[in-house]
Structure formats: structure tokens, C-alpha cells
Scaffold this active site. Structure first.
Site, PDB file in Angstrom:
ATOM      1  N   ASP A 163       0.798  -1.173  -0.131  1.00  0.00           N
ATOM      2  CA  ASP A 163       0.008   0.008  -0.166  1.00  0.00           C
ATOM      3  C   ASP A 163       0.812   1.111  -0.232  1.00  0.00           C
ATOM      4  OD1 ASP A 163       0.901  -0.032   2.528  1.00  0.00           O
ATOM      5  OD2 ASP A 163      -0.927   0.056   3.456  1.00  0.00           O
ATOM      6  N   HIS A 164       2.226   1.124   0.292  1.00  0.00           N
ATOM      7  CA  HIS A 164       2.753   2.358   0.598  1.00  0.00           C
ATOM      8  C   HIS A 164       3.646   2.820  -0.821  1.00  0.00           C
ATOM      9  CE1 HIS A 164       2.129   2.298   4.626  1.00  0.00           C
ATOM     10  NE2 HIS A 164       3.072   3.185   5.056  1.00  0.00           N
ATOM     11  N   ARG A 219      -1.612  12.471  10.130  1.00  0.00           N
ATOM     12  CA  ARG A 219      -0.426  13.443  10.165  1.00  0.00           C
ATOM     13  C   ARG A 219      -0.059  14.483   9.525  1.00  0.00           C
ATOM     14  NH1 ARG A 219       3.240   8.102  11.701  1.00  0.00           N
ATOM     15  NH2 ARG A 219       2.374   8.002  13.717  1.00  0.00           N
ATOM     16  N   SER A 226       5.977   7.863  12.628  1.00  0.00           N
ATOM     17  CA  SER A 226       6.154   6.378  12.121  1.00  0.00           C
ATOM     18  C   SER A 226       6.977   5.805  13.012  1.00  0.00           C
ATOM     19  CB  SER A 226       6.648   6.687  10.469  1.00  0.00           C
ATOM     20  OG  SER A 226       6.819   5.345  10.063  1.00  0.00           O
ATOM     21  N   ARG A 264       8.761   3.719  11.387  1.00  0.00           N
ATOM     22  CA  ARG A 264       9.958   3.005  10.722  1.00  0.00           C
ATOM     23  C   ARG A 264      11.349   2.619  11.077  1.00  0.00           C
ATOM     24  NH1 ARG A 264       9.529   8.600   7.388  1.00  0.00           N
ATOM     25  NH2 ARG A 264       7.441   7.730   7.314  1.00  0.00           N
TER      26      ARG A 264
END
Length: 755
Positions: A95-96, A448, A643, A645
Site C-alpha cells: 500500500d505504500h 499526520r 512512524s 519505521r
């Protein structure tokens, strides 16, 4: 059937006796958060009360979810763990990596070509390790999880901070780094400091222009971006029960914006209806049979101040719509005050683009309420003065919204339908003219709104609101427009007022049964091989980080002293850089390029102590590394917010950064740094941040005696030969100290698997 029914049946059959045993040992009424946490202890041989905010505890989550950007590095690490398959069910969602540009079909086609190498890698590794794979276009991870995998009372971790979305279906769902996911996939316990509990009592009922989004926008204003750190937010009360399941998910989703470990609602009728509507009546029937164990004990909600560490009360009947921003999701302004506040701050009032959808607000209810506003505008001869985009959360929502005419209404208003992917929400928006860095305003229903987050333009003022408010502002083209009170001039010159939005939480004609894009793992794995081209610039086999050599760190040059907000977007940007998420060397070229250097107030311009010149951060770090020199990063409050990440932790490790010393950390980033073998330290005296000078060399002393609760001695060696001795604190326990000594948590896992 996609979900693991046997897993859920087994868990529900054990839960009543498990709760009985937990209650007997704890001897006090339990919140729903505590029931789920204690029921998922990795070691269930004994139960004892854990001290909130203090005790580290190992848990056994039911499943793991990953999105394509983070899954690459997580699965590359899992390869290093040496396992044949995952110990728990796992899903991967593409999806990213889909850039929003011209529209759904073209953007998806382009993404499949551009990212074929990565998608092929993920597809093949999912086949090899028995992982569910969702192809590009199937939908956003959190929407797919809510529609297919989430279940009341369960526990899940996911390599995305908005994994918390599943709390809308009564699940403890927590965002983590990839190394945490590897722990669980390897059959190990997952460690978390036992969360403190914030109770939010909702009374009354939403009305008019107010929606579930406004609840979390208000909570964000109350708690700020770090007020929920280390906490679970548990919502309850008559107001909570009046919300739809997807409305609850929206609230839980944005709990990540206050730093919360996760958010949750107790099981209720809205969740049962959602399970039934999405083809999971087997789960709702099982859950209905044990519903008292899937919500808090009655005494908790009768006297919440006694059982929660903090209590917030919100009367939904009095709540008004909020618009949060710009540049921070906790800057909350009631819509009735926006005109005054915007004029006072000099914010650009013209709304250039309104964007709705994403993982936060793309439910049928969200789209139907926004469509009612759009439809009313069309009937009243109004047109959208701003550009208007719609991002469905999944192919199922896309198909139903198309079937029921919702997307058609948006298109009549001039709306552009983007692919079922994250898109602009994470900076994957190829916005025309964004490179000109013009000052402008966009309003979106995402979660965000950090600087550069949406389109890469640092001057884009991004505001967060509900889909219906975004739609109204896009029609008005004016940030100060208040649809509750204000009128608009239509094409005929008439003054008209938009009607209050109306919508339906579940589609009247039902959800469609769509598995489009879902790939079940291969049964025969004899011919399955993981696809990684050794010459690829997007995928790279990982090499283990070296173990600590047993020596103190001496004369480490300061790499960068960051001033102000430093999110994971500042540390490791998304957007363009997403394509390198599977290649540690290449993506390390974005390390800290968005962070502001406190000594010159510039980004990506720091002093190279060897050359004496100001150079880009990654270039300086690589220079130090090539000379066999480590370095230190200094930061301020809530360092690493945003995030999950882990690239923001792996990059400094790869670039030979030895320690990150800050005033305070965001939870996920602190854990990620620890997992990768870095020292994550906090100033014992926050004012010591001011003692760090640009030419400093830094000693970190006594590492052979690193121990839980013991401060770390640091000597600052200034260019004029003077020194300052300061002390840093840390939150390492014994197990985490072993991560540091071994060079990373993954090194320990791999070593154990070799024995």
C-alpha cells in the site's frame, strides 16, 4: 475465509478460565486492556501484578501485520534469523509504494511497473514463509486488517505505527519496528514496558457536523503529541457505545499521534454488527458468548478514577468539529475559532486542495457522510473551489462506494479518485507544482501533518479534519468557513447553507465478497525462491552489525545536534526515499536530512570536524565511518515521534553512529534504536543539552558496567580543551543490555538458532 478461525476459537474457549485465573491472582477489577495484556503473557505459568510504566513484560501476540515499505527490511531480517516459517500468522500489504498522480487506474498500473522488483520479492518471500500477501491495489494495511483479521480481545503487532487502528474492533494492536516483528515470527516473546492506562469517558451523543474524528482531534489537543507515550487509551461510556466500529477505528488510528502505545474500546454491539457485515458472523457469535471478558469489569467503569492513571471526560453532545494543524496533529482548534486563530497566525486562508480517505477515514460511513455534503452542494448549485481527492481504504470499500453511487457524487463535484493506497497521507503524492515550495493550505482527513509530510513542500500548511468538514472546506475554498453557521454564494448568486451531513455506518446492500488482490501462500514450496537481484539498487541482503568490542566510546565527534521537532520523517524521509526501503546502504543517504542543525538553523548542513566544512549529514557520517570513527547524535523532546519505521534506527547504526542522546524519546523509536544495538540515552539534566558544542568530541564512559537504572557518564571535550562532565539516564533492562553487547537483538536470535 481469510481469517484464522481456529486460532480465534481456541483463544475464546480458553479465555473465561484464563480471566478467572488472572483475576484470582491480581485480586482487583480489570480494565479491558489489562484482560487482553495478561491473557497474552508469553509466560502464563504464573500471574502477578505488573507495575505500570515500570516493569518490562514479554507478550505473545496472535499475529503480525506488515506493509510493503517496512516489510522489506523486516523480512530481510527474518531471513537472517534462520527460521523455516513464521511462528504466528502474518500478512503483508502493498500500500505504500503507489504514488498518487493522475488517478486510480493509471497510478496503480505505473506502480506495478516501477516497483515490480519489490513486489516480486515480497510475493516470493511470502510464499516461502507461509505469509498472506495482499497485492498492490487491494487496499491499505489497516483497512484490510479491520475487514479481515482483527478480532475482539486479540493482540497484534504491526510494522506501522497506525496498526493501532484495530483497536476499533476491540483488539490490542501495537505499532513496532521490524526487529520486534522478527522476534514474534521467530517464536520468541515480544517485550514491552507494561503500559499505563488513560481512560476516556464519553458521554452524550455526536450530532450535526461532529464526527468520531473530532473526538480524537480534541484528545490530541488535550494530551499533545507525547501525552500518551507509554500508555494505552481506553474509551468507554454511553458515548463510546453510540459510535460505529469504523468510527472507533478512526479514533484508535490517530491515537498514534499522541504517542499512545495503542487505544481500545470494549466489545459492543457495533463491533458485532461490523463482524457480521464483513462476513465474520462466526467470530461475532463466539464473542457474544463471552462478551463480559471482552470489556472491562463493571466496577472499572463505575469508578474509573480508581483504575486509570489518568481520566478524561468528553461530552459528545457538546463537542464541535475541530481542525488541527498546521505542522502538528495536536494543534487543535474548534471550527468556531478557526477564523480568529488563522488570521492571528497569518495562515494562508485559501484552501488549495481537500483530501479525504486514507487508512484513517475511508470507511463506508466516512465516505457516505462526505458524499451527503457533496450531493447537497450539487443540489444547491455549488461547486468545489478547491481541488478535491478521494482515497478509498480498500478494494472492497472502493467497489461498494462505486456500486452505491458515492464515488459518482464525488466525481460530479470534480473529485479525483486515487488508488486504494496510502498516497498523499505518507507523501506519496506527485503534486503538480509542489517543487516550487509556495506557501499554501491543504486540508485532509489523514492522521499526520508534519512539514513536508503530504507533498514534500515545507510551506504547505496541512490541516487535519473529518471527511465531511474537509469536503465542506473544499467546496468553500476557505479555511475560515464554518458550515455550522456560514452561508455560501452559489452559481446563481444565491446565499445557501450546506445541510448537516448524514450517513450510514454499514452499506444497506451489504459488503461485497472481494478477495481481489489476495494471494494465499504456496502449498508446494519446492520451487519457491526468494527473488533478490544482487545488482539491485532497491534490495540488499543484510549483513549482521558488529558486536560491541567491550571498550568505552572515546572522542566521538558530534554528528548533529538537532533543534526542535525531530520525527521519523526528519530522520528518514518517506516520499521519494520509499523505493530504497529494502536497501540499507542506499536509504542511509537520507539520514537526518530533514533535521534542523541547532548551530546554523539549516537542514542537511553540518560541520565535518575532519574537513572543517559544512556538508550533508549522510556525507559527514560516511566520512567518519570510512576513517573508523563513530559519532553521536543529540536531540530534544519526543525524539523520533511519528512512524514506526526502523530505518530511522538502522541507518545511524549502519553509518557507525554509536549513541543517540536526547531529552526524551518516542516509544517506538527508542525501542528500535535499542534493537539495532545503539545506545539510546536521555539527559539526566535536560539543560545539559545546551552544553553540547559544535566541535565537541564525546566520551561515553563505564560501558562495561552498564546496568538497569545506572546512569552513564559522559565527558564533553570542547575545542578549547575544556571539558564538561554530564550524566545520561536510560531505560535498558538486562535483556536489552545484551542486545547492545551482541550488536543487535537480531544477532542474539541468530546465535540462538545456530545452537
Amino acid at each position: 475465509m481469510i481469517f484464522s478461525l481456529e486460532l480465534i476459537k481456541s483463544y475464546y474457549s480458553r479465555l473465561p478460565l484464563l480471566i478467572k485465573e488472572i483475576r484470582k491472582n491480581l485480586d482487583y477489577p480489570l480494565t479491558v486492556s489489562e484482560k487482553i495484556l495478561y491473557a497474552h503473557l508469553f509466560d502464563r505459568t504464573s500471574f502477578r501484578p505488573f507495575e505500570r510504566g515500570t516493569d518490562y513484560v514479554e507478550f505473545a501476540p496472535d499475529r503480525v501485520a506488515m506493509q510493503d515499505a517496512t516489510a522489506q527490511m523486516a523480512l530481510l531480517q527474518f531471513i537472517m534469523a534462520g527460521k523455516d516459517s513464521s511462528a504466528v500468522p502474518v500478512s503483508v500489504h502493498c500500500d505504500h509504494l503507489i504514488v498518487a498522480r493522475t488517478g486510480s487506474a493509471d497510478d496503480l498500473t505505473s506502480a506495478k511497473v516501477t516497483n515490480k522488483e519489490v513486489f516480486d520479492f515480497l510475493s516470493s518471500i511470502c510464499d516461502k514463509y507461509d505469509i498472506d500477501f495482499w497485492k498492490p491495489g487491494a487496499g491499505i494495511i489497516h483497512q484490510i486488517v479491520l475487514e479481515n483479521y482483527a478480532f475482539p480481545g486479540g493482540m497484534m503487532i504491526g510494522t506501522d505505527s497506525h496498526t493501532v487502528n484495530a483497536g476499533g474492533l476491540g483488539m490490542i494492536a501495537i505499532g513496532v519496528g521490524g526487529a520486534d516483528a522478527v522476534d514474534v515470527m521467530s517464536g520468541m516473546g515480544w517485550e514491552l514496558k507494561f503500559p499505563r492506562l488513560i481512560g476516556v469517558k464519553l458521554t452524550g451523543r455526536l450530532n450535526g457536523w461532529t464526527s468520531a474524528k473530532d473526538i480524537i482531534l480534541k484528545v490530541a489537543g488535550l494530551l499533545t503529541v507525547k501525552g500518551g507515550t507509554g500508555c494505552i487509551i481506553e474509551y468507554f461510556g454511553e458515548g463510546a457505545e453510540s459510535l460505529s466500529c469504523t468510527g472507533k477505528a478512526t479514533i484508535c488510528n490517530m491515537g498514534a499521534e499522541v504517542g499512545a502505545t495503542c487505544s481500545i474500546f470494549g466489545y459492543d454491539k457495533a463491533m458485532s454488527r461490523y463482524l457480521d457485515s464483513t462476513g465474520r458472523s462466526e467470530i461475532s457469535e463466539l464473542a457474544d458468548g463471552i462478551k463480559e471478558h471482552l470489556t472491562a469489569d463493571p466496577q472499572v467503569y463505575e469508578n474509573p478514577g480508581k483504575y486509570f492513571d489518568q481520566l478524561i471526560e468528553i461530552n459528545l453532545s457538546d463537542l464541535e468539529p475541530y481542525i488541527n494543524g498546521p505542522f502538528s496533529p495536536d494543534l487543535a482548534t474548534p471550527i468556531s475559532e478557526m477564523k480568529k486563530v488563522a488570521l492571528k497566525n497569518g495562515w494562508p486562508l485559501k484552501v488549495d486542495v481537500g483530501l479525504i480517505g486514507s487508512c484513517t477515514n475511508s470507511s463506508y460511513e466516512d465516505l457516505s457522510r462526505a458524499a451527503s455534503v457533496a450531493s447537497d452542494a450539487l443540489l444547491k448549485n455549488l461547486e468545489a473551489k478547491s481541488q478535491f481527492t478521494i482515497t478509498p481504504g480498500s478494494e472492497m470499500i472502493h467497489a461498494i462506494a462505486g456500486r452505491d453511487g458515492i464515488l459518482g457524487i464525488f466525481e460530479k463535484l470534480g473529485g479525483k479518485i486515487f488508488a486504494n493506497a496510502c498516497g498523499p497521507c505518507i507523501g506519496q503524492w506527485d503534486r503538480e507544482g509542489a517543487d516550487k515550495n509556495e506557501v499554501n493550505t491543504v486540508v485532509h482527513s489523514f492522521n499526520r501533518n508534519f512539514a513536508k509530510r503530504t507533498d514534500g513542500n515545507p510551506n504547505t500548511h496541512a490541516f487535519v479534519a473529518s471527511p465531511e468538514i474537509v469536503t465542506a472546506l473544499a467546496i468553500a475554498g476557505d479555511l475560515t468557513f464554518n458550515p455550522v453557521t456560514d452561508f455560501l454564494l452559489n452559481r446563481k448568486g444565491e446565499k445557501v447553507k450546506l445541510a448537516e451531513p448524514s450517513g450510514i455506518d454499514l452499506p444497506p446492500d451489504g459488503f461485497v465478497n472481494i478477495e481481489n488482490g489476495f494471494q494465499r501462500p504456496a502449498i508446494d514450496k519446492s520451487s519457491v525462491s526468494v527473488k533478490i537481484d544482487p545488482l539491485s539498487d532497491r534490495l540488499q541482503i543484510l549483513e549482521p552489525f558488529p558486536a560491541w568490542d567491550g571498550k568505552d566510546f572515546k572522542e566521538l565527534p558530534l554528528l548533529i545536534k538537532v533543534t526542535g521537532k525531530c520525527t521519523t520523517d526528519h530522520i528518514s524521509m518517506a516520499g521519494f526515499w520509499l523505493k530504497y526501503r529494502g536497501h540499507l546502504d542506499n536509504i542511509s543517504n537520507n539520514y537526518m536530512i530533514g533535521a534542523v542543525n541547532s548551530f546554523n538553523e539549516k537542514t542537511n548542513s553540518i560541520l565535518n570536524q575532519i574537513t572543517g566544512k559544512y556538508e550533508p549529514v549522510p556525507q559527514v557520517a560516511r566520512h567518519y565511518k570510512s576513517e573508523g570513527i563513530g559519532s553521536v547524535v543529540i536531540g530534544e523532546e519526543n525524539f523520533g515521534e511519528g512512524s514506526s519505521r526502523e530505518h530511522a534506527a538502522m541507518e545511524p547504526r549502519f553509518l557507525n553512529v554509536k549513541a543517540v542522546i536526547v531529552k526524551s524519546f518516542a516509544r517506538i523509536h527508542e525501542t528500535n534504536l535499542k534493537k539495532q544495538g545503539l545506545l539510546a540515552l536521555t539527559f539526566t539534566d535536560r539543560n545539559d543539552y545546551n552544553k553540547i558544542l559544535e566541535n565537541d568530541k564525546i566520551d561515553i564512559i563505564g560501558l562495561d558496567g552498564l546496568a538497569p537504572g545506572k546512569q552513564v557518564k559522559i565527558i564533553l571535550r570542547h575545542a578549547d580543551k575544556s571539558t564538561d562532565t554530564i550524566y545520561a539516564s536510560h531505560s535498558y533492562n538486562e535483556a536489552q543490555i545484551e542486545w547492545f553487547r551482541a550488536g543487535s537483538a537480531l544477532n542474539l536470535i541468530r546465535n540462538k538458532n545456530k545452537k
